[in-house]
Design a protein around this motif. Structure first.
Motif: not given
Lengths: 817, 70
Positions: A508-514, A533-535, B66-70
């Motif tokens: 669940r929090d892979s896109t917020s906390v990582g 990834t974003r980071s 991770l990116n939101e879209t994925e």
């Protein structure tokens, strides 16, 4: 890094240029030519010009050189003729009919005269042939005019006659009858026929019209096929023209205009019978001429064929002879005119070979006296000569392009062989692109023998010359690509599974906390989990930036260590104590320390801010570090390092000039004392002293040292910053390739349409080849070049030597072509 | 595989490569020394590159988000 050159090891190839010696050869005049020829075959001696003050015409062998020049001119003439005739000179002929120069000269003279005569004759024949062809055309076309004009005139006449027979109408001109009936009053019209170039025909017509005020009738007919102009010999599209005019003045004007327009005029007879007779005559002569010309051409072809068979051999012979006489001209002639004295540089290892060559020459020329070989002692700087092979020569050229090494100084080329492709690859890390590059260069390497013999274009030539450099660049790119985990920007889990997993099963929090690191560190290269990834960018930036600094500091240290080996080699202890040691201390107490901090930070996972640490190390070294403390006792270490760095600056600057001055004054005192040894060595020593010490000026030495120190201190900062280009270029490369992959290939894939997909693939390939493989290779190459030339080499490399150019027939081939 | 094990692998590969070159193209002591230098330099370069990347990932301060879209 791997360095060597200590006294215990054998000398390393390529590390130092070959030891050279100045040799003097005294050659009896009768065997001189042969001796020089053998030395040219050997190609290991660079003759000095002992007649530098003489002009080329005053030299001993000026006449022979002139003869060779004349023969070379004849050979060039033959080559032109052969290429015009489409006969390539045969490769080195098998029949070794080695003629002497005199025979060859006579032969070439004869052949040239024959060829010139044949050419003149065939030109004359060709000209008259072309004229006849034009004449024939005029006869045909103009004949058509006259024929059609006559028939229409007859029709007119008939009509007119029928009109006359009918009732006289009012419109019938009153005078016409009389005019028509009175033949004595008919004006005799003149005419001129000929050919005019088609592109000038409009202007020709206009000018004629104006010049004669319209009292002219011009008829033109297009000739379908281009005609060879007899004057210029070129193919021109032409028109046949007929001009009718009246009066002598008009005729003169028209003749002049024809001349100005290059219109060839031909006589034409009105009489039909005579016309056909002329045509027949002309046709007969044409076929006659044709056979004559063909026979001439065959004869010429045969002559050129025989020349072509031996052309290469003659050419080589003439060029060799010219080079030999050129060299002989550099030797000084003895007072007795019985022998020639040569001086030149040769590598020490070639002594035996040169002596053998001289002996052979004496033997072969039946000379009574042997040539004398003597090694001279000199203080002059010998030329720099590296024995390279096809693999190392390209790397050596990279170094030489910056500056030829001083005699026997440490050659950066040794390390460049590895570090250059490596730094290139750091900027070009992608194993997909690396494989493409490797395949390209393997093509060159596999077809090496074939490509060597043929002439390539400029860019191809350069790529081919650097094929081994590119091969190493490609191999290292594949390696760094694996480290960066990029294959056309796509990562693969090649070596293990990614270390990162979701924090909980639902992710669940892979896109917020990582994600979280749950396994061992990815064993080889960058973890594939980072991709997309974003980071990703913050992580890669931090990694690549630190990597650039670490690699840079390592390479600069290598450069300074090489300066130590230089000092050791030249037994210059001043440079060790007052240049090498303070430089090492300065660089490492600042940037070496930074590198250590980077590694400590990685190993401990500390949150310390390294910028802050480095900046406040200078601004307020006594302050408490607080949360930026990476290891106990850091404050004390920093203060010590700072003090060391501060001390090392005056250490670099001050002692060396003063010690040099001291050394100089002590030497001067010594030079008055009697020197042991023979006269020669005394003289040499005195010479050396006068050279070395007369010019000693303290201020100059001091300023030089000051500049050197400032350059090093500022350079330490700016050069370290300069290595950040490694980061910038590798970032640019990976971003570009990921853009091409995602925005072109994946986008096209998403449409689910074959045509779009094909277009997408084509665009992707073009972009990859054009931008990434060609332009990025070029830019990474240039940046790696700069890092070597400036950041690496300025630590130790003087590069003020000059290259060894031996007198060699093997090099002759390249020079003239 | 830890840091030391892989470093050891690099070392072994370097030694094997030097031995191979020594056996395959033995062209006199001075040329051999050049080859050895080249291999040591290449090995050190490759090892440094790997070590830097490995060390930087040992104790990550940031983790992949991770990116939101994925």
């Amino acid at each position: 890094m791997g360095e060597s050159g200590r006294g215990c090891c054998p000398p390393m190839d390529l590390m130092r240029s070959e030891p050279m010696q100045l040799v003097q050869l005294i050659i009896p005049i009768e065997s001189a030519h042969l001796a020089v020829s053998y030395l040219g075959d050997l190609g290991l001696i660079q003759f000095k010009d002992l007649n530098a003050e003489k002009s080329p015409f005053q030299r001993t062998y000026a006449i022979q050189i002139k003869r060779c020049g004349e023969m070379a001119r004849k050979l060039r003439f033959f080559r032109d003729q052969m290429s015009k005739a489409g006969l390539p000179p045969a490769a080195r002929s098998v029949t070794p009919s080695l003629t002497s120069l005199d025979d060859l000269e006579v032969k070439l003279g004869d052949l040239e005269a024959e060829l010139v005569e044949i050419n003149a004759n065939s030109e004359k024949l060709q000209r008259s042939y072309n004229e006849l062809v034009e004449y024939k055309l005029v006869l045909e076309k103009a004949g058509e005019f006259f024929y059609s004009a006559r028939s229409s005139a007859e029709a007119h006449q008939r009509e007119y006659a029928s009109n006359l027979s009918g009732e006289e109408s009012l419109e019938t001109p009153l005078l016409s009858e009389q005019a028509a009936m009175d033949p004595s009053k008919q004006v005799k019209l003149g005419f001129i026929t000929g050919l005019v170039p088609r592109d000038k025909s409009m202007a020709f017509e206009r000018i004629l019209f104006r010049a004669t005020r319209g009292n002219v009738l011009l008829k033109q007919a297009v000739v379908d096929e281009p005609v060879i102009d007899p004057v210029s010999g070129e193919k021109v599209e032409k028109n046949v023209f007929v001009v009718f005019f009246s009066g002598e003045r008009a005729k003169n004007k028209i003749l002049k205009i024809c001349e100005a327009f290059g219109a060839n005029r031909y006589a034409f007879n009105e009489d039909l019978g005579k016309q056909s007779q002329m045509i027949n005559e002309v046709s007969g002569r044409l076929s006659e001429l044709k056979t004559t010309i063909d026979a001439g051409l065959v004869h010429r072809g045969n002559l050129l064929q025989t020349i072509g068979e031996q052309f290469e051999q003659w050419n080589l012979l003439v060029r060799k002879e010219k080079a030999i006489y050129h060299t002989l001209n550099m030797l000084s002639i003895d007072v007795s005119k019985k022998c020639l004295v040569a001086e030149g540089w040769s590598p020490v290892f070639a002594t035996k070979q040169i002596q053998d060559a001289l002996h052979q020459a004496t033997h072969d020329s039946n000379s009574q006296v042997d040539a004398i070989f003597r090694v001279l002692h000199t203080r002059e700087m010998p030329p720099t000569y590296f024995q390279t092979n096809k693999f190392t020569s390209a790397f050596q050229e990279i170094v030489d392009a910056y500056g030829v090494a001083k005699y026997q100084e440490a050659n950066p080329g040794v390390y460049t062989i590895v570090t250059f492709p490596f730094l290139f690859a750091v900027m070009f890390g992608d194993w997909g692109h690396g494989i493409c590059l490797l395949l390209g260069t393997l093509y060159f390497i596999i077809r090496e023998k074939k490509l060597l013999s043929q002439k390539l274009g400029d860019i191809m030539e350069m790529t081919f010359g650097g094929r081994y450099v590119i091969m190493l660049m490609a191999l290292f790119s594949i390696y760094t690509g694996l480290i960066y985990n990029e294959f056309f920007s796509v990562p693969f889990e090649l070596f293990a599974r990614s270390a990162y997993v979701c924090r909980d099963p639902a992710c669940r929090d892979s896109t917020s906390v990582g994600l979280i690191k749950a396994r061992d560190t990815y064993p080889f290269g960058v973890d594939p989990a980072w991709h997309g990834t974003r980071s990703e960018l913050p992580f890669l930036n931090s990694l690549k930036m630190k990597m650039s600094i670490l690699l840079g500091v390592a390479q600069m240290n290598l450069g300074i260590i090489l300066s130590f080996f230089n000092a050791l080699f030249f037994k210059n202890s001043l440079n060790i104590w007052f240049q090498f040691i303070p430089q090492m201390i300065f660089l490492n107490s600042l940037f070496g320390y930074l590198s250590v901090l980077i590694i400590i930070k990685w190993c401990t996972g500390s949150q310390a801010d390294l910028y802050h640490v480095m900046i406040y190390m200078f601004l307020s070294p006594t302050d408490e570090l607080g949360e930026n403390q990476l290891f106990p006792g850091q404050k004390l270490t920093q203060i010590v390092l700072l003090l060391l760095a501060l001390v090392s600056v005056p250490w670099m600057l001050l002692p060396k000039p003063f010690l040099l001055k001291l050394q100089h004054s002590r030497h001067q005192g010594e030079s008055y004392a009697p020197l042991p040894g023979t006269d020669e060595s005394l003289q040499a020593e005195a010479n050396h002293d006068s050279h070395d010490h007369e010019e000693f000026e303290f201020s100059e030495v001091f300023v030089h040292q000051l500049i050197h120190t400032i350059e090093f201190v500022l350079g330490a900062v700016s050069n370290t910053a300069s290595y950040l280009r490694l980061w910038a270029l590798s970032l640019a490369h990976s971003e570009l390739s990921s853009v091409f992959y995602e925005k072109v290939l994946l986008l096209a894939w998403g449409f689910n349409n074959v045509i779009i997909l094909i277009i997408g693939i084509i665009v992707f390939i073009c972009a990859t080849v054009g931008v990434l493989l060609v332009m990025e290779t070029l830019s990474a190459f240039l940046h790696a070049l700069r890092l070597h030339w400036v950041e690496f080499q300025n630590k130790f490399y003087e590069g003020d030597g000059y290259k060894f150019y031996p007198f060699s027939f093997a090099l002759l081939d390249y020079e003239e072509e | 595989m830890g840091f030391l094990v892989t470093t050891l692998i690099f070392l072994v590969v370097g030694i094997i490569a030097s031995l191979c070159v020594r056996i395959c193209c033995n062209r006199g002591p001075s040329a051999n020394l050049l080859h050895l230098t080249l291999i040591i330099t290449a090995t050190v370069c490759c090892w440094m590159m790997w070590a830097i990347v490995y060390l930087s990932q040992m104790k990550p301060l940031i983790v992949p988000i991770l990116n939101e879209t994925e």
